[in-house]
Scaffold this motif. Structure first.
Motif, PDB file in Angstrom:
ATOM      1  N   ASP A 312       6.149   9.573   4.022  1.00  0.00           N
ATOM      2  CA  ASP A 312       7.344   9.771   3.483  1.00  0.00           C
ATOM      3  C   ASP A 312       8.106   8.691   3.393  1.00  0.00           C
ATOM      4  OD1 ASP A 312       8.021   9.882   6.399  1.00  0.00           O
ATOM      5  OD2 ASP A 312       7.611  13.045   5.454  1.00  0.00           O
ATOM      6  N   PRO A 352       5.860   4.554   2.988  1.00  0.00           N
ATOM      7  CA  PRO A 352       6.972   5.015   1.225  1.00  0.00           C
ATOM      8  C   PRO A 352       6.878   4.039   0.473  1.00  0.00           C
ATOM      9  CG  PRO A 352       8.013   2.939   3.446  1.00  0.00           C
ATOM     10  CD  PRO A 352       7.306   3.180   3.239  1.00  0.00           C
ATOM     11  N   SER A 355       6.234   6.733  -3.985  1.00  0.00           N
ATOM     12  CA  SER A 355       5.943   7.832  -3.467  1.00  0.00           C
ATOM     13  C   SER A 355       6.165   8.573  -4.809  1.00  0.00           C
ATOM     14  CB  SER A 355       7.770   7.838  -3.285  1.00  0.00           C
ATOM     15  OG  SER A 355       8.580   7.569  -4.111  1.00  0.00           O
ATOM     16  N   ASN A 359      11.861  11.871  -2.046  1.00  0.00           N
ATOM     17  CA  ASN A 359      12.102  12.335  -0.303  1.00  0.00           C
ATOM     18  C   ASN A 359      13.412  13.562  -0.245  1.00  0.00           C
ATOM     19  OD1 ASN A 359       9.765  11.237   0.792  1.00  0.00           O
ATOM     20  ND2 ASN A 359      10.003   9.838   0.000  1.00  0.00           N
ATOM     21  N   ARG A 365       8.438  15.499   0.636  1.00  0.00           N
ATOM     22  CA  ARG A 365       8.173  14.604   1.635  1.00  0.00           C
ATOM     23  C   ARG A 365       6.158  14.354   1.924  1.00  0.00           C
ATOM     24  NH1 ARG A 365      13.275  14.579   3.444  1.00  0.00           N
ATOM     25  NH2 ARG A 365      13.271  16.503   5.041  1.00  0.00           N
ATOM     26  N   ASN A 368       3.917  13.078  -0.690  1.00  0.00           N
ATOM     27  CA  ASN A 368       3.792  11.506  -0.363  1.00  0.00           C
ATOM     28  C   ASN A 368       3.301  11.434   0.788  1.00  0.00           C
ATOM     29  OD1 ASN A 368       5.512  10.721  -2.280  1.00  0.00           O
ATOM     30  ND2 ASN A 368       7.644  11.623  -1.544  1.00  0.00           N
ATOM     31  N   ARG A 369       2.963  12.377   1.803  1.00  0.00           N
ATOM     32  CA  ARG A 369       2.268  11.459   3.492  1.00  0.00           C
ATOM     33  C   ARG A 369       0.987  12.399   2.449  1.00  0.00           C
ATOM     34  NH1 ARG A 369       6.528  14.624   6.225  1.00  0.00           N
ATOM     35  NH2 ARG A 369       4.901  16.287   5.625  1.00  0.00           N
TER      36      ARG A 369
END
Length: 376
Positions: A312, A352, A355, A359, A365, A368-369
């Motif tokens: 993120d 990041p 994405s 976020n 988030r 996104n990880r």
């Protein structure tokens, strides 16, 4: 009675007039010659000019800062008006030298010189060891490092809490790194350190491997910095030569239930892999997902993949890129221990950048990880 005398005024010379100061100054300005500043950069002593040095010059008269490359370690600048300069000379891998100079302009034409002698900048090295099977940090590992001429070998003991060792080395170059830990085979390797901030992760193999794949694992040192990253691995004959497909050949779709259709260039998420918080250490819950990926690779021996790590946008950008790359490297290490040739695997940290959700909250988030793989 006094006689009158006729005066011949034509013979009397006029006395010279005194000129105003402003006129004299004007003449001085008109007669002034340019002043020349010469900046030279040397590595340690004046017998070694630096070819890649940079000079940053700030003018008090204009308030501007300019940068100049020193061709063959030399720079000349011409000044037609007086100035006060702040000069900073630097070079990659060397300390920075500062100097303030007052430049005057006169009818004689002044010359100024600044000989900057730069010392090598120390290398700040962080070292740690991990288990080649589990990728977990080995807290009781010990290290020695040597290699610079005339330098005593350093004995390094890691921090008991983190397992990390941080030390300063005299400069860039090739060093000999040795590591040992109870229950593991010793490790010795030459490593090249090019950046002021460098890291070396040592992978140690247990002396008694529980399976064939682990027994075949080779120790390695992964050396990383802001600008360079490379892997040094002991030479070994591969058990299987993997054919490389020409770039113009289309990779057929591979169907495997855990990942669905796998096509060349399509990003496939690894949904069930887990890491320790803010760490590249894989958790055991990831084994099942990675075992399935290993099965796909074993079933398709010509397949090559790129692992892409994402984070993120929380925290430092560079640290996020590094963390995402290290997590991909941890996945590669696991697959290699399962018998997959390392030449078929590539790690890319995206941080990041890519994405898939805003976020704006923790749920997004978390999306996104992630770690994905792409057939290349």
């Amino acid at each position: 009675m006094a006689q009158s005398r006729e005066v011949d005024y034509s013979r009397i010379k006029a006395s010279p007039r005194v000129r105003p100061v402003t006129a004299l100054l004007a003449d001085s300005g008109r007669n002034a010659k340019p002043s020349i500043l010469t900046v030279k950069a040397f590595a340690v002593d004046i017998s070694k000019p630096m070819a890649s040095a940079v000079a940053q010059i700030t003018s008090r008269a204009t308030g501007k800062t300019q940068q100049f490359a020193l061709a063959n370690g030399r720079l000349e600048r011409v000044f037609n008006t007086p100035d006060v300069l702040a000069i900073e000379v630097s070079g990659e891998g060397y300390t920075t030298v500062f100097r303030s100079m007052t430049i005057a302009v006169s009818s004689a034409g002044n010359r100024y010189e600044f000989d900057a002698q730069l010392d090598p900048a120390p290398i700040k090295l962080t070292v740690w060891a991990v288990d080649s099977r589990t990728n977990k940090v080995i807290h009781d590992a010990h290290f020695t490092i040597s290699g610079k001429a005339g330098r005593t070998t350093l004995l390094l003991t890691p921090d008991s809490a983190t397992g990390l060792v941080k030390t300063d080395l005299p400069g860039r170059g090739i060093y000999q790194l040795t590591s040992s830990a109870t229950g593991y085979g010793d490790f010795t390797k030459s490593i090249r350190l090019d950046s002021v901030q460098s890291e070396a992760r040592v992978m140690l193999t247990p002396k008694k491997a529980p399976d064939v794949a682990q027994a075949q694992a080779l120790p390695e040192a992964v050396v990383k910095s802001a600008k360079t990253a490379y892997v040094e691995t002991p030479a070994a004959k591969p058990a299987l030569k993997v054919p490389v497909l020409p770039s113009n050949v289309q990779m057929p779709a591979v169907t495997n239930r855990p990942f669905g259709p796998i096509e060349k260039g399509k990003a496939i998420p690894l949904k069930n892999i887990y890491f320790d918080q803010s760490s590249p250490v894989l958790r055991p819950e990831s084994n099942a997902e990675l075992d399935q990926l290993a099965e796909v690779l074993n079933a398709n021996p010509s397949m090559q993949i790129e692992l892409r790590g994402h984070t993120d946008n929380q925290g430092d950008f560079d640290l996020n890129v590094k963390l995402s790359r290290d997590r991909c490297q941890a996945v590669i290490d696991y697959l290699v221990n399962k018998g997959i040739a390392k030449s078929r695997l590539k790690a890319v940290g995206r941080g990041p950048i890519d994405s898939i959700a805003p976020n704006t909250n923790e749920e997004n988030r978390k999306k996104n990880r992630r770690v994905e793989f792409v057939v290349i």
